[in-house]
Design an enzyme around this catalytic site. Structure first.
Site, short mmCIF file in Angstrom:
data_model
loop_
_atom_site.label_atom_id
_atom_site.label_comp_id
_atom_site.label_asym_id
_atom_site.label_seq_id
_atom_site.Cartn_x
_atom_site.Cartn_y
_atom_site.Cartn_z
N LYS A 13 -3.34 4.36 0.36
CA LYS A 13 -2.55 4.81 0.45
C LYS A 13 -1.54 4.57 -0.14
CE LYS A 13 -1.97 2.07 3.88
NZ LYS A 13 -3.05 0.87 3.86
N ARG A 89 1.18 0.85 12.52
CA ARG A 89 0.02 0.34 12.95
C ARG A 89 -0.38 0.07 13.99
NH1 ARG A 89 0.61 -1.95 7.22
NH2 ARG A 89 -1.18 -3.59 6.79
N ARG A 128 -7.96 -4.53 -8.12
CA ARG A 128 -6.17 -4.47 -8.09
C ARG A 128 -5.96 -5.93 -8.40
NH1 ARG A 128 -3.72 -2.43 -3.07
NH2 ARG A 128 -3.36 -4.38 -1.98
N ARG A 140 -0.92 -10.51 -5.62
CA ARG A 140 -0.80 -10.00 -4.03
C ARG A 140 -0.87 -11.58 -3.28
NH1 ARG A 140 -0.47 -4.66 -1.02
NH2 ARG A 140 -1.02 -5.83 0.58
N ARG A 151 -6.88 -8.91 7.40
CA ARG A 151 -6.22 -7.77 7.67
C ARG A 151 -7.12 -6.36 8.27
NH1 ARG A 151 -4.85 -7.81 1.34
NH2 ARG A 151 -3.73 -5.44 2.03
P1 AMP Z 1 0.20 -2.91 3.11
O1 AMP Z 1 1.52 -3.71 1.89
O2 AMP Z 1 0.83 -2.30 4.14
O3 AMP Z 1 -1.10 -3.55 3.06
O4 AMP Z 1 1.23 -4.31 4.13
C1 AMP Z 1 1.28 -5.45 3.52
C2 AMP Z 1 1.60 -6.86 5.42
O5 AMP Z 1 2.61 -6.67 5.79
C3 AMP Z 1 0.41 -6.56 6.83
O6 AMP Z 1 -0.95 -7.55 6.13
C4 AMP Z 1 1.44 -7.63 7.22
O7 AMP Z 1 1.39 -8.85 8.00
C5 AMP Z 1 2.53 -6.98 6.62
N1 AMP Z 1 2.43 -5.16 7.21
C6 AMP Z 1 2.57 -4.22 6.69
N2 AMP Z 1 3.57 -3.22 7.33
C7 AMP Z 1 3.89 -3.62 8.77
C8 AMP Z 1 3.41 -3.30 10.33
N3 AMP Z 1 3.51 -1.65 9.99
N4 AMP Z 1 3.80 -4.13 11.55
C9 AMP Z 1 2.72 -5.34 11.21
N5 AMP Z 1 2.97 -6.33 10.15
C10 AMP Z 1 3.48 -4.73 8.90
#
Ligand code: AMP
Length: 194
Positions: A13, A89, A128, A140, A151
């Site tokens: 993404k 989400r 990654r 990360r 996740r």
């Molecule tokens: P990402 O970089 O999109 O994979 O997000 C990393 C982490 O941030 C996720 O595993 C959640 O803990 C938190 N996070 C990101 N976006 C959201 C969202 N829309 N709602 C809730 N938690 C989020």
């Protein structure tokens, strides 16, 4: 052009969002990036979010909706549009976004869903982490196999509910995210420019 992209972790993404930003001049809003920045900066919000992010769990709807509302409210109407990556989400985030966009008179044009097998995601996340290590960048904290599993479960549980929500609104387009990066970009381009 206002776009939402949804898909599991490791589906690409972020990479595709960056390309869309360059190609169409969109404003990129990644809630994951905003949360990681807040955690790094040690803000109150960052301290609140850290436990959930580190554990691979979702941060509260209230916090992420607030972040997105702030960003979108600052956006000029004359700009080219936005791309939301990692938000919404959950169904309640989707409903909040819908009402926010109605208030701001910024209708959503496309929701791009990344379709990909779990096995490939595990490989990509491992790659990654390796690439970061080789480049001397930090890995990360939520890319470990244990947290990735959580996740992916979060994605399946909460985010999958978004598909019917956007299908009903006739906004949903699927891309085969197992294809290579350029192919995925071409798939997205083909329906954005249709
Ligand atoms: P990402 O970089 O999109 O994979 O997000 C990393 C982490 O941030 C996720 O595993 C959640 O803990 C938190 N996070 C990101 N976006 C959201 C969202 N829309 N709602 C809730 N938690 C989020």
């Amino acid at each position: 052009m206002n776009i939402v992209i949804i898909g599991p972790p490791g589906a690409g993404k972020g990479t595709q969002a960056e390309r869309l930003v360059l190609k169409y001049g969109l404003m990129h809003i990644s809630t994951g990036d905003l949360l990681r920045d807040a955690i790094k900066a040690g803000t109150i919000l960052g301290r609140e979010a850290k436990t959930a992010v580190d554990a691979g769990e979702l941060v509260s709807d209230e916090v992420v909706i607030g972040l997105v509302r702030d960003r979108l409210s600052k956006k000029q109407k004359a700009d080219h549009g936005f791309i939301l990556d990692g938000f919404p989400r959950t169904l309640s985030q989707a409903a909040a976004l819908e009402s926010l966009l109605r208030d701001l008179a910024m209708p959503l044009d496309h929701v791009v869903a990344f379709d990909i097998e779990v096995g490939l995601l595990e490989e990509r996340i491992a790659r990654r982490a390796e690439q970061s290590l080789r480049a001397g960048k930090p890995i990360r904290s939520d890319d470990s196999p244990e947290v990735l599993k959580i996740r992916l479960e979060e994605f399946a549980r909460a985010t999958a509910a978004l598909t019917p929500f956007y299908e009903q609104r006739r906004l949903l387009r699927f891309v085969d995210a197992s294809a290579d990066v350029d192919d995925v970009t071409a798939q997205i381009g083909s329906f954005l420019e249709r």
